[in-house]
Design an enzyme around this catalytic site. Structure first.
Site, PDB file in Angstrom:
ATOM      1  N   LEU A  57      41.676   1.781  11.929  1.00  0.00           N
ATOM      2  CA  LEU A  57      42.920   2.015  12.654  1.00  0.00           C
ATOM      3  C   LEU A  57      44.052   2.132  11.638  1.00  0.00           C
ATOM      4  O   LEU A  57      44.642   1.143  11.204  1.00  0.00           O
ATOM      5  CB  LEU A  57      43.178   0.883  13.642  1.00  0.00           C
ATOM      6  CG  LEU A  57      42.074   0.637  14.688  1.00  0.00           C
ATOM      7  CD1 LEU A  57      42.473  -0.503  15.616  1.00  0.00           C
ATOM      8  CD2 LEU A  57      41.779   1.906  15.479  1.00  0.00           C
ATOM      9  N   ASP A  58      44.358   3.364  11.266  1.00  0.00           N
ATOM     10  CA  ASP A  58      45.332   3.621  10.210  1.00  0.00           C
ATOM     11  C   ASP A  58      46.746   3.279  10.664  1.00  0.00           C
ATOM     12  O   ASP A  58      47.173   3.674  11.759  1.00  0.00           O
ATOM     13  CB  ASP A  58      45.259   5.102   9.808  1.00  0.00           C
ATOM     14  CG  ASP A  58      46.302   5.482   8.785  1.00  0.00           C
ATOM     15  OD1 ASP A  58      46.232   4.981   7.660  1.00  0.00           O
ATOM     16  OD2 ASP A  58      47.218   6.257   9.139  1.00  0.00           O
TER      17      ASP A  58
END
Length: 582
Positions: free
Chosen positions: A238-239
């Site tokens: 999850l950037d």
């Protein structure tokens, strides 16, 4: 009949009520389930129990771009597959391919199409082929999208549903407290069919932030996660997730709704029939980073972001004091969770995680030394308008070419020691391809591409690289061989399970960083010692509490260890894995 307490419905409705209190949670729940399990795809009747079975000591991960290796003739993903099979299949079993989608800037993190593979790299079958041989991690760039994407073009034209996909603000809003990792203006003025708008851009004006206050945005990303899973992805990164939810007048980082969205994604993954691990990318100070474990109900894994600057400082200073102090205060990961340990990645070495750990003069010494070896420093804008060092831009191998005292002849040994610390600690070790290959700073890349991070994003010509790796005397071949050998040893040690017990050992000398690992079944102990200095260090054997009626051996050298000895001598940059089982 399934016990409602163990079914997905009540928990899902509760989380949706927290995120979207003004939306009918029952209706939205059914839409969420359809987005994640379309067309009647099967799901578990009970959520996966929290435990330590999602990973083991056999797990180690390579971080790479899809085109870190090229030759001008073959698809880069085919070359990556060949490189993995040829050089790493016996030492690493997982690979993080950085954003492999069409993009317009930021080396893939300004995604223009979330559903396609960048044709310059290959296509989905090429991704599938790698996923069949290695545990695959992909990026979910969920905070923003390219300003040249179809989504943003549709927004500017007022087309539903994209007309409500992006976060808008006014230049007159109170944005003083917004936390950002960049120095560019936060708002970008754009013309739309509905008039002039100012869209929120946390990272750059080509990366326009999405508005998760609109449930349709969440639903679309759940469909994208399903696409990844169906194509063999097992780890979802999850950037920049900390910035996901915004509220005018707040810092717009780590807001409660952000944590609730991650909990919702974790809930869905725990009910998936496939193994899916969520990894949060939050390059922030310790307490903020640890918050993404939640109560064991958010991320399965988090990056151990303080490690890169603290290991860098220890190796440059020849003193592990601050690394040891920090490690002593680190809690074990909650049940069902793990740390991801690393020193080098596609980004620079973040300095924010060192806040409150390294004194300012020590941080400045690291910054000055990185500049001395030709590295760069990237800045961020503070709420008062001033600028502060955000990250150091250099390859970790080049950063090991000198200490605070200056250059010396210990670069190789110092580098291998730094990476062995990563292998020894509680958690899953990860290695950037340019660390595995001892890549030097790419100054030409900085000039040609116009960004500091290009210094650490070299693109290897595969025939040239294979030539270097065929010569055992090159730094590239030596580093790859030495790291691979230690990873193969590590795979066999139950005491290196990511959740095995860990205690920090006081060796009586701050030049030696020591930790004790014990296997989950308590059968194996490993005392991992790392001399971060350029001098021999004698440490009291009593500090290790070696049981005298057991045989002890250094797994790295094969040398037996006398449990009754008064002292142990650790050579410059030597590492020892002292174990009672081999």
């Amino acid at each position: 009949m399934t016990d409602p307490a163990h079914s997905i419905g009540p928990k899902l409705a509760m989380l949706l009520g927290q995120i979207y209190p003004n939306v009918d949670s029952a209706i939205l729940s059914s839409m969420v389930l359809e987005a994640f399990w379309p067309d009647g795809k099967p799901r578990r009747q009970r959520g996966r129990r929290r435990g330590n079975s999602l990973w083991s000591q056999k797990d180690a991960l390579l971080i790479t771009y899809g085109n870190s290796i090229t030759d001008g003739a073959h698809k880069p993903l085919d070359l990556l597959s060949d490189f993995l099979d040829r050089y790493l299949k016996d030492s690493l079993n997982a690979v993080h391919i950085l954003p492999f989608f069409p993009y317009t800037s930021d080396d893939g993190f300004a995604v223009s199409d979330f559903r396609s593979v960048n044709p310059q790299l290959g296509d989905w079958p090429d991704i599938n082929r790698i996923a069949q041989e290695f545990t695959l991690m992909s990026d979910l760039v969920l905070n923003h999208v390219s300003s040249q994407s179809n989504w943003f073009n549709a927004y500017r034209q007022g087309q539903a549903p994209y007309d409500k996909f992006f976060f808008e603000a006014s230049p007159d809003d109170d944005l003083r407290d917004v936390v950002r990792p960049r120095t560019t203006p936060l708002l970008r003025e754009v013309e739309t069919s509905n008039g002039t708008r100012h869209v929120w851009c946390t990272f750059s004006h080509d990366q326009v932030d999405l508005d998760f206050r609109n449930p349709e945005v969440l639903l679309e990303f759940l469909r994208i996660i399903r696409l990844h899973i169906d194509n063999g992805v097992q780890i979802i990164r999850l950037d920049a997730v900390a910035f996901l939810w915004k509220e005018i007048g707040t810092s717009s980082i780590h807001l409660p709704q952000t944590h609730a969205v991650i909990k919702l994604m974790r809930l869905l993954c725990d009910f998936a029939t496939e193994k899916v691990i969520l990894l949060t990318e939050t390059n922030v100070p310790k307490a903020e980073n640890l918050s993404y474990f939640g109560l064991g109900d958010e991320a399965h894994a988090i990056y151990n972001f303080p490690l890169p600057p603290l290991i860098l400082h220890a190796m440059m200073s020849g003193n592990a004091r601050y690394l040891r102090q920090w490690q002593r205060g680190m809690p074990p990961a909650p049940m069902g969770c793990a740390y991801l340990n690393f020193t080098a990645s596609h980004d620079g070495i973040g300095m924010r995680p060192a806040e409150g750990i390294l004194p300012n003069d020590e941080k400045q010494a690291v910054i000055d030394t990185v500049r001395d070896i030709g590295g760069l420093v990237s800045m961020r804008t503070m709420p008062d308008g001033s600028e502060s060092p955000y990250e150091l831009n250099t390859t970790f191998y080049d950063a090991m070419s000198r200490t605070f005292a200056g250059p010396d002849t210990h670069q190789h040994a110092r580098f291998i020691c730094s990476q062995t610390i990563v292998m020894s600690l509680e958690g899953i070790p990860a290695f950037y391809i340019h660390a595995m290959l001892a890549t030097a700073n790419d100054h030409d890349g900085v000039v040609h591409r116009g960004m500091n991070r290009a210094i650490n994003r070299h693109r290897w010509d595969y025939p040239s690289l294979r030539g270097l790796l065929a010569d055992p005397t090159t730094p590239n071949a030596r580093v790859l061989a030495d790291l691979s050998a230690r990873l193969r040893i590590r795979q066999k040690q139950a005491a290196f399970h990511p959740n095995a017990t860990q205690f920090t050992v006081n060796m009586g000398d701050e030049r030696v960083f020591g930790i004790w690992r014990q296997s989950l079944d308590r059968h194996q102990s490993i005392f991992a010692l790392h001399n971060v200095s350029d001098t021999d260090v004698s440490v009291p054997a009593a500090a290790l509490n070696l049981i005298e009626d057991q045989e002890w051996v250094d797994l790295l050298s094969g040398a037996p260890i006398d449990a009754t000895a008064d002292e142990l001598t650790v050579a410059p940059y030597q590492c020892m894995w002292i174990s009672n089982r081999t």
